[in-house]
Design a protein around this motif. Structure first.
Motif, PDB file in Angstrom:
ATOM      1  N   ARG A 108       9.411  10.631   1.676  1.00 56.03           N
ATOM      2  CA  ARG A 108       9.050   9.314   2.274  1.00 56.03           C
ATOM      3  C   ARG A 108       9.455   8.931   3.616  1.00 56.03           C
ATOM      4  NH1 ARG A 108       7.913   7.715  -3.206  1.00 56.03           N
ATOM      5  NH2 ARG A 108       5.813   7.080  -3.307  1.00 56.03           N
ATOM      6  N   ARG A 165       0.801  -1.310   0.313  1.00 61.32           N
ATOM      7  CA  ARG A 165       0.063  -0.101   0.032  1.00 61.32           C
ATOM      8  C   ARG A 165       0.809   1.016  -0.077  1.00 61.32           C
ATOM      9  NH1 ARG A 165      -5.243   0.445   1.808  1.00 61.32           N
ATOM     10  NH2 ARG A 165      -4.650   2.314   2.884  1.00 61.32           N
ATOM     11  N   ASP A 166       2.085   1.082   0.116  1.00 58.95           N
ATOM     12  CA  ASP A 166       3.141   1.992   0.048  1.00 58.95           C
ATOM     13  C   ASP A 166       2.678   3.353   1.188  1.00 58.95           C
ATOM     14  OD1 ASP A 166       4.805   4.071  -2.404  1.00 58.95           O
ATOM     15  OD2 ASP A 166       5.594   3.162  -0.471  1.00 58.95           O
ATOM     16  N   ASP A 167       2.265   4.353   0.567  1.00 54.96           N
ATOM     17  CA  ASP A 167       1.946   5.502   1.135  1.00 54.96           C
ATOM     18  C   ASP A 167       0.625   5.742   1.758  1.00 54.96           C
ATOM     19  OD1 ASP A 167       4.086   7.066  -0.731  1.00 54.96           O
ATOM     20  OD2 ASP A 167       4.518   7.123   1.263  1.00 54.96           O
ATOM     21  N   LYS A 168      -0.213   4.658   1.453  1.00 61.69           N
ATOM     22  CA  LYS A 168      -1.532   4.627   2.060  1.00 61.69           C
ATOM     23  C   LYS A 168      -1.608   4.060   3.459  1.00 61.69           C
ATOM     24  CE  LYS A 168      -3.755   4.021  -2.431  1.00 61.69           C
ATOM     25  NZ  LYS A 168      -4.684   3.249  -3.378  1.00 61.69           N
ATOM     26  N   TYR A 177       9.456   8.476   6.977  1.00 62.90           N
ATOM     27  CA  TYR A 177       8.257   8.450   8.088  1.00 62.90           C
ATOM     28  C   TYR A 177       8.784   8.287   9.572  1.00 62.90           C
ATOM     29  CZ  TYR A 177       4.653   7.662   4.357  1.00 62.90           C
ATOM     30  OH  TYR A 177       4.060   7.957   3.630  1.00 62.90           O
ATOM     31  N   TYR A 205       2.034  13.701  -4.055  1.00 65.11           N
ATOM     32  CA  TYR A 205       3.530  13.857  -4.011  1.00 65.11           C
ATOM     33  C   TYR A 205       4.246  14.984  -4.390  1.00 65.11           C
ATOM     34  CZ  TYR A 205       2.934   8.713  -3.672  1.00 65.11           C
ATOM     35  OH  TYR A 205       2.776   7.338  -3.307  1.00 65.11           O
ATOM     36  N   ASP A 243      -8.429   5.687  -0.097  1.00 58.08           N
ATOM     37  CA  ASP A 243      -9.224   4.655   0.037  1.00 58.08           C
ATOM     38  C   ASP A 243     -10.719   5.062  -0.156  1.00 58.08           C
ATOM     39  OD1 ASP A 243      -6.999   3.673   2.637  1.00 58.08           O
ATOM     40  OD2 ASP A 243      -7.286   2.644   0.591  1.00 58.08           O
ATOM     41  N   TYR A 303      -7.336  13.231   5.056  1.00 49.58           N
ATOM     42  CA  TYR A 303      -8.153  12.122   5.865  1.00 49.58           C
ATOM     43  C   TYR A 303      -9.474  12.798   6.390  1.00 49.58           C
ATOM     44  CZ  TYR A 303      -3.786   9.189   6.316  1.00 49.58           C
ATOM     45  OH  TYR A 303      -2.757   8.245   5.873  1.00 49.58           O
ATOM     46  N   TYR A 305       3.488  11.996  10.330  1.00 53.53           N
ATOM     47  CA  TYR A 305       3.095  13.034   9.796  1.00 53.53           C
ATOM     48  C   TYR A 305       2.970  14.261  10.584  1.00 53.53           C
ATOM     49  CZ  TYR A 305       0.380   9.883   6.468  1.00 53.53           C
ATOM     50  OH  TYR A 305      -0.029   8.874   5.485  1.00 53.53           O
ATOM     51  N   PHE A 341      -1.494  15.118   2.415  1.00 49.88           N
ATOM     52  CA  PHE A 341      -2.620  14.045   2.608  1.00 49.88           C
ATOM     53  C   PHE A 341      -3.843  14.576   3.147  1.00 49.88           C
ATOM     54  CE2 PHE A 341       0.191  10.485   2.259  1.00 49.88           C
ATOM     55  CZ  PHE A 341       1.291  10.990   2.485  1.00 49.88           C
ATOM     56  N   PHE A 389      -4.121  12.024  -1.666  1.00 45.93           N
ATOM     57  CA  PHE A 389      -2.891  12.478  -1.280  1.00 45.93           C
ATOM     58  C   PHE A 389      -1.824  12.903  -2.683  1.00 45.93           C
ATOM     59  CE2 PHE A 389      -0.064   8.703  -2.350  1.00 45.93           C
ATOM     60  CZ  PHE A 389      -1.124   7.729  -2.515  1.00 45.93           C
ATOM     61  N   LEU A 403      -8.098   7.474   4.335  1.00 44.94           N
ATOM     62  CA  LEU A 403      -7.351   8.384   3.543  1.00 44.94           C
ATOM     63  C   LEU A 403      -7.977   8.859   2.225  1.00 44.94           C
ATOM     64  CD1 LEU A 403      -4.693   9.917   2.818  1.00 44.94           C
ATOM     65  CD2 LEU A 403      -3.952   7.588   1.755  1.00 44.94           C
TER      66      LEU A 403
END
Lengths: 111, 114
Positions: B97, A95-98, B99, B50, B59, B35, B103, B33, B48, B45
């Motif tokens: 990326r 899902r990588d960044d999800k 993490y 990049y 989703d 939400y 966030y 992002f 988003f 979500l």
């Protein structure tokens, strides 16, 4: 299906009474597990990132641990200001960044 | 102090209106992002991005669109608001990326559609 489940939904503790919150996950390849704290009416605040089983991170009264199936957020001698909702989230290989979030545990510390 | 700022804390809109939710970050983050957070459902979500002009579906993208004309600004658009879009909307950003630091979230916009 990738899933993140947190338990309990809510927890009431007396000040000083240590306990643990659970986050169990089912994902195809873990790329990171995250803990956030959320106060009412505010956005979540980042606490920890864990990447591999056996890893531990600490911050003040909080310690996060990770196994291959779950993570625990241990709260030692909590104070009323630790009252908040604690969110667990997972980044999965497919899902990588999800990022997938759990529904959270509402923690209330009584003085 | 780094920040993600959402322009409105509370919004009330009528069914069928076009609604814009604005988010600005001052950290030069590439990724942003949107939400929504609902009781019993957690954070889900929506979309988003990049980079500028780029967008990816999350989703639950149905009924929403996004716009990213500048790196620091990411807008969520409800094309025709419906009552089931009543929710808390949270914007977040992250550098690349990486993490390691998670966030950074805004304070949220509580939208009520009547």
């Amino acid at each position: 299906e990738d899933q993140v489940t947190q338990s309990p939904e809510a927890l009431r503790l007396q000040e000083g009474e240590s306990s643990s919150l659970n986050c169990s996950y089912t994902v195809s390849g873990l790329r990171g597990l995250f803990w956030y704290r959320q106060d009412p009416g505010k956005g979540p605040e980042f606490l920890f990132t864990l990447y591999s089983a056996g890893e531990e991170k600490e911050k003040e009264r909080l310690k996060a641990t990770l196994t291959k199936k779950e993570s625990f957020l241990h709260i030692t001698a909590p104070k009323p200001e630790d009252s908040a909702t604690y969110l667990c989230a997972v980044r999965a290989m497919n899902r990588d960044d999800k990022i997938i979030f759990g529904k959270g545990t509402r923690l209330h510390i009584l003085p | 102090d780094v920040k993600v700022t959402q322009s409105s804390r509370y919004l009330v809109k009528r069914t069928g209106e076009k609604v814009f939710l604005e988010c600005v970050q001052d950290m030069d983050h590439e990724n942003m992002f949107w939400y929504r957070q609902d009781p019993g459902l957690g954070l889900r979500l929506i979309y988003f991005s990049y980079d500028v002009k780029m967008k990816e579906k999350g989703d639950i993208p149905e009924g929403y669109s996004v716009s990213r004309e500048k790196k620091e600004r990411f807008s969520l658009i409800l094309e025709s608001a419906s009552t089931n879009q009543t929710s808390m909307y949270l914007c977040a950003s992250i550098r690349g990326r990486s993490y390691n630091y998670g966030y950074t979230f805004g304070s949220g916009t509580r939208l009520t559609v009547v």
